[in-house]
Write a protein that holds these residues in place. Sequence first.
Motif, PDB file in Angstrom:
ATOM      1  N   ALA A  54       0.841  -1.201   0.000  1.00 58.87           N
ATOM      2  CA  ALA A  54       0.000   0.000   0.000  1.00 58.87           C
ATOM      3  C   ALA A  54       0.876   1.251   0.000  1.00 58.87           C
ATOM      4  CB  ALA A  54      -0.900   0.004   1.229  1.00 58.87           C
ATOM      5  N   GLU A  55       0.351   2.334  -0.528  1.00 61.25           N
ATOM      6  CA  GLU A  55       1.036   3.625  -0.522  1.00 61.25           C
ATOM      7  C   GLU A  55       2.457   3.531  -1.092  1.00 61.25           C
ATOM      8  OE1 GLU A  55      -0.055   6.436   2.827  1.00 61.25           O
ATOM      9  OE2 GLU A  55      -0.287   4.525   3.851  1.00 61.25           O
ATOM     10  N   PHE A  56       2.565   2.933  -2.267  1.00 63.43           N
ATOM     11  CA  PHE A  56       3.882   2.796  -2.892  1.00 63.43           C
ATOM     12  C   PHE A  56       4.129   3.983  -3.812  1.00 63.43           C
ATOM     13  CE2 PHE A  56       6.905   1.167  -6.056  1.00 63.43           C
ATOM     14  CZ  PHE A  56       7.899   0.711  -5.194  1.00 63.43           C
ATOM     15  N   THR A  57       5.235   4.651  -3.600  1.00 61.26           N
ATOM     16  CA  THR A  57       5.547   5.876  -4.345  1.00 61.26           C
ATOM     17  C   THR A  57       5.620   5.624  -5.845  1.00 61.26           C
ATOM     18  OG1 THR A  57       6.830   6.694  -2.460  1.00 61.26           O
ATOM     19  CG2 THR A  57       7.177   7.779  -4.574  1.00 61.26           C
ATOM     20  N   GLY A  58       4.899   6.463  -6.577  1.00 63.90           N
ATOM     21  CA  GLY A  58       4.876   6.361  -8.022  1.00 63.90           C
ATOM     22  C   GLY A  58       3.705   5.557  -8.542  1.00 63.90           C
ATOM     23  N   ILE A  59       3.099   4.738  -7.671  1.00 63.76           N
ATOM     24  CA  ILE A  59       1.962   3.908  -8.069  1.00 63.76           C
ATOM     25  C   ILE A  59       0.706   4.350  -7.317  1.00 63.76           C
ATOM     26  CG2 ILE A  59       1.031   1.565  -8.245  1.00 63.76           C
ATOM     27  CD1 ILE A  59       3.423   2.111 -10.068  1.00 63.76           C
ATOM     28  N   SER A  60       0.697   4.158  -6.016  1.00 69.43           N
ATOM     29  CA  SER A  60      -0.472   4.523  -5.208  1.00 69.43           C
ATOM     30  C   SER A  60      -0.190   5.679  -4.260  1.00 69.43           C
ATOM     31  CB  SER A  60      -0.949   3.307  -4.406  1.00 69.43           C
ATOM     32  OG  SER A  60       0.135   2.725  -3.690  1.00 69.43           O
ATOM     33  N   SER A  61       1.004   6.215  -4.338  1.00 69.19           N
ATOM     34  CA  SER A  61       1.393   7.359  -3.508  1.00 69.19           C
ATOM     35  C   SER A  61       2.229   8.297  -4.379  1.00 69.19           C
ATOM     36  CB  SER A  61       2.198   6.882  -2.300  1.00 69.19           C
ATOM     37  OG  SER A  61       2.499   7.952  -1.421  1.00 69.19           O
ATOM     38  N   PRO A  62       2.057   9.615  -4.243  1.00 70.42           N
ATOM     39  CA  PRO A  62       2.714  10.542  -5.169  1.00 70.42           C
ATOM     40  C   PRO A  62       4.204  10.740  -4.915  1.00 70.42           C
ATOM     41  CG  PRO A  62       1.531  11.766  -3.493  1.00 70.42           C
ATOM     42  CD  PRO A  62       1.192  10.323  -3.268  1.00 70.42           C
ATOM     43  N   TYR A  63       4.919  11.043  -5.987  1.00 74.91           N
ATOM     44  CA  TYR A  63       6.280  11.557  -5.879  1.00 74.91           C
ATOM     45  C   TYR A  63       6.257  12.979  -6.420  1.00 74.91           C
ATOM     46  CZ  TYR A  63      11.207  12.486  -6.335  1.00 74.91           C
ATOM     47  OH  TYR A  63      12.439  13.077  -6.196  1.00 74.91           O
ATOM     48  N   GLU A  64       6.600  13.932  -5.559  1.00 75.59           N
ATOM     49  CA  GLU A  64       6.587  15.340  -5.945  1.00 75.59           C
ATOM     50  C   GLU A  64       7.980  15.724  -6.445  1.00 75.59           C
ATOM     51  OE1 GLU A  64       3.186  16.569  -2.629  1.00 75.59           O
ATOM     52  OE2 GLU A  64       5.261  17.270  -2.383  1.00 75.59           O
ATOM     53  N   ARG A  65       8.071  15.941  -7.727  1.00 69.92           N
ATOM     54  CA  ARG A  65       9.360  16.244  -8.342  1.00 69.92           C
ATOM     55  C   ARG A  65       9.961  17.522  -7.745  1.00 69.92           C
ATOM     56  NH1 ARG A  65      10.166  13.892 -13.476  1.00 69.92           N
ATOM     57  NH2 ARG A  65      11.342  15.718 -14.171  1.00 69.92           N
ATOM     58  N   PRO A  66      11.265  17.526  -7.494  1.00 74.34           N
ATOM     59  CA  PRO A  66      11.926  18.740  -7.004  1.00 74.34           C
ATOM     60  C   PRO A  66      11.749  19.889  -7.984  1.00 74.34           C
ATOM     61  CG  PRO A  66      13.359  16.840  -6.756  1.00 74.34           C
ATOM     62  CD  PRO A  66      12.201  16.389  -7.586  1.00 74.34           C
ATOM     63  N   GLU A  67      11.506  21.066  -7.448  1.00 78.13           N
ATOM     64  CA  GLU A  67      11.300  22.238  -8.302  1.00 78.13           C
ATOM     65  C   GLU A  67      12.594  22.997  -8.556  1.00 78.13           C
ATOM     66  OE1 GLU A  67       8.195  24.111  -5.950  1.00 78.13           O
ATOM     67  OE2 GLU A  67       6.695  23.426  -7.399  1.00 78.13           O
ATOM     68  N   ASN A  68      13.476  23.031  -7.557  1.00 79.82           N
ATOM     69  CA  ASN A  68      14.732  23.769  -7.712  1.00 79.82           C
ATOM     70  C   ASN A  68      15.907  23.002  -7.112  1.00 79.82           C
ATOM     71  OD1 ASN A  68      13.762  26.435  -8.856  1.00 79.82           O
ATOM     72  ND2 ASN A  68      12.502  26.315  -7.007  1.00 79.82           N
ATOM     73  N   PRO A  69      16.177  21.804  -7.607  1.00 82.32           N
ATOM     74  CA  PRO A  69      17.328  21.057  -7.085  1.00 82.32           C
ATOM     75  C   PRO A  69      18.632  21.689  -7.531  1.00 82.32           C
ATOM     76  CG  PRO A  69      16.444  19.948  -8.991  1.00 82.32           C
ATOM     77  CD  PRO A  69      15.509  21.101  -8.705  1.00 82.32           C
ATOM     78  N   GLU A  70      19.677  21.459  -6.777  1.00 81.62           N
ATOM     79  CA  GLU A  70      20.985  21.955  -7.187  1.00 81.62           C
ATOM     80  C   GLU A  70      21.480  21.240  -8.442  1.00 81.62           C
ATOM     81  OE1 GLU A  70      20.466  23.879  -3.517  1.00 81.62           O
ATOM     82  OE2 GLU A  70      20.111  21.784  -4.010  1.00 81.62           O
ATOM     83  N   LEU A  71      21.077  19.991  -8.591  1.00 80.93           N
ATOM     84  CA  LEU A  71      21.578  19.203  -9.711  1.00 80.93           C
ATOM     85  C   LEU A  71      20.535  18.155 -10.116  1.00 80.93           C
ATOM     86  CD1 LEU A  71      24.147  18.688 -11.452  1.00 80.93           C
ATOM     87  CD2 LEU A  71      24.850  17.030  -9.712  1.00 80.93           C
ATOM     88  N   VAL A  72      20.442  17.905 -11.413  1.00 80.63           N
ATOM     89  CA  VAL A  72      19.563  16.853 -11.943  1.00 80.63           C
ATOM     90  C   VAL A  72      20.409  15.901 -12.770  1.00 80.63           C
ATOM     91  CG1 VAL A  72      17.551  16.300 -13.366  1.00 80.63           C
ATOM     92  CG2 VAL A  72      17.595  18.433 -12.045  1.00 80.63           C
ATOM     93  N   VAL A  73      20.267  14.604 -12.508  1.00 88.62           N
ATOM     94  CA  VAL A  73      20.913  13.599 -13.346  1.00 88.62           C
ATOM     95  C   VAL A  73      19.813  12.705 -13.922  1.00 88.62           C
ATOM     96  CG1 VAL A  73      23.115  13.601 -12.120  1.00 88.62           C
ATOM     97  CG2 VAL A  73      21.294  12.084 -11.354  1.00 88.62           C
TER      98      VAL A  73
END
Length: 202
Positions: free
Chosen positions: A154-173
């Motif tokens: 239950a409540e698995f991130t990306g499936i049944s629970s949200p992942y909120e993408r970073p808005e201002n990260p120092e770095l993205v890979v």
Amino acid sequence: MEGTNIFWHESRVCREDREQILGQRGVVLWFTGLSGSGKSTLANAVAGQLNAQGRLTYTLDGDNLRQGLNKDLGFSTAERKENIRRTGEVARLLVDAGLIVLAAFISPLRADRAQLRQLLGKDYVEIFVDCDLAVCEARDPKNLYQKARAGEIAEFTGISSPYERPENPELVVHTDQESLAECVSKVLRWLSATSERYVEQG
């Protein structure tokens, strides 16, 4: 209940003293992203390169801490929040010791990451390990997505629970587009270009 007779004790040896011995600035590299995005793999690869350069590092991994310090926590929203809070406090102690800390946690909520930034200040470096959900699910090294799709988690991130993408990260890979070596180089280049947080030994 909060203690009323608790006082902060200053140490005769300060962070700057420890950093001078180590020849580096302490910093927390916080790798956030979906399960299967490659956070732990990347954090460990970066740590290996830094250690080869003579840097003192310590890696904090979500699964590892849940086997000890955070073994009493489940995966409800409140417990995930506490998981991140505790880890942030550990990271703060390690960075005060002058270490380069690499933390690999899904940490899906912006509010929790904002609290980390408030706690750690300029020592906090947010690295978004961006990877398409389909790629993460195809990798599924722990068969977690399969279990989540089957309703076993239950409540698995990306499936049944949200992942909120970073808005201002120092770095993205982008681990679904770049090789591990390319991602490691990207992190190291960022560190080397940020002398305020990372000091090259001549």
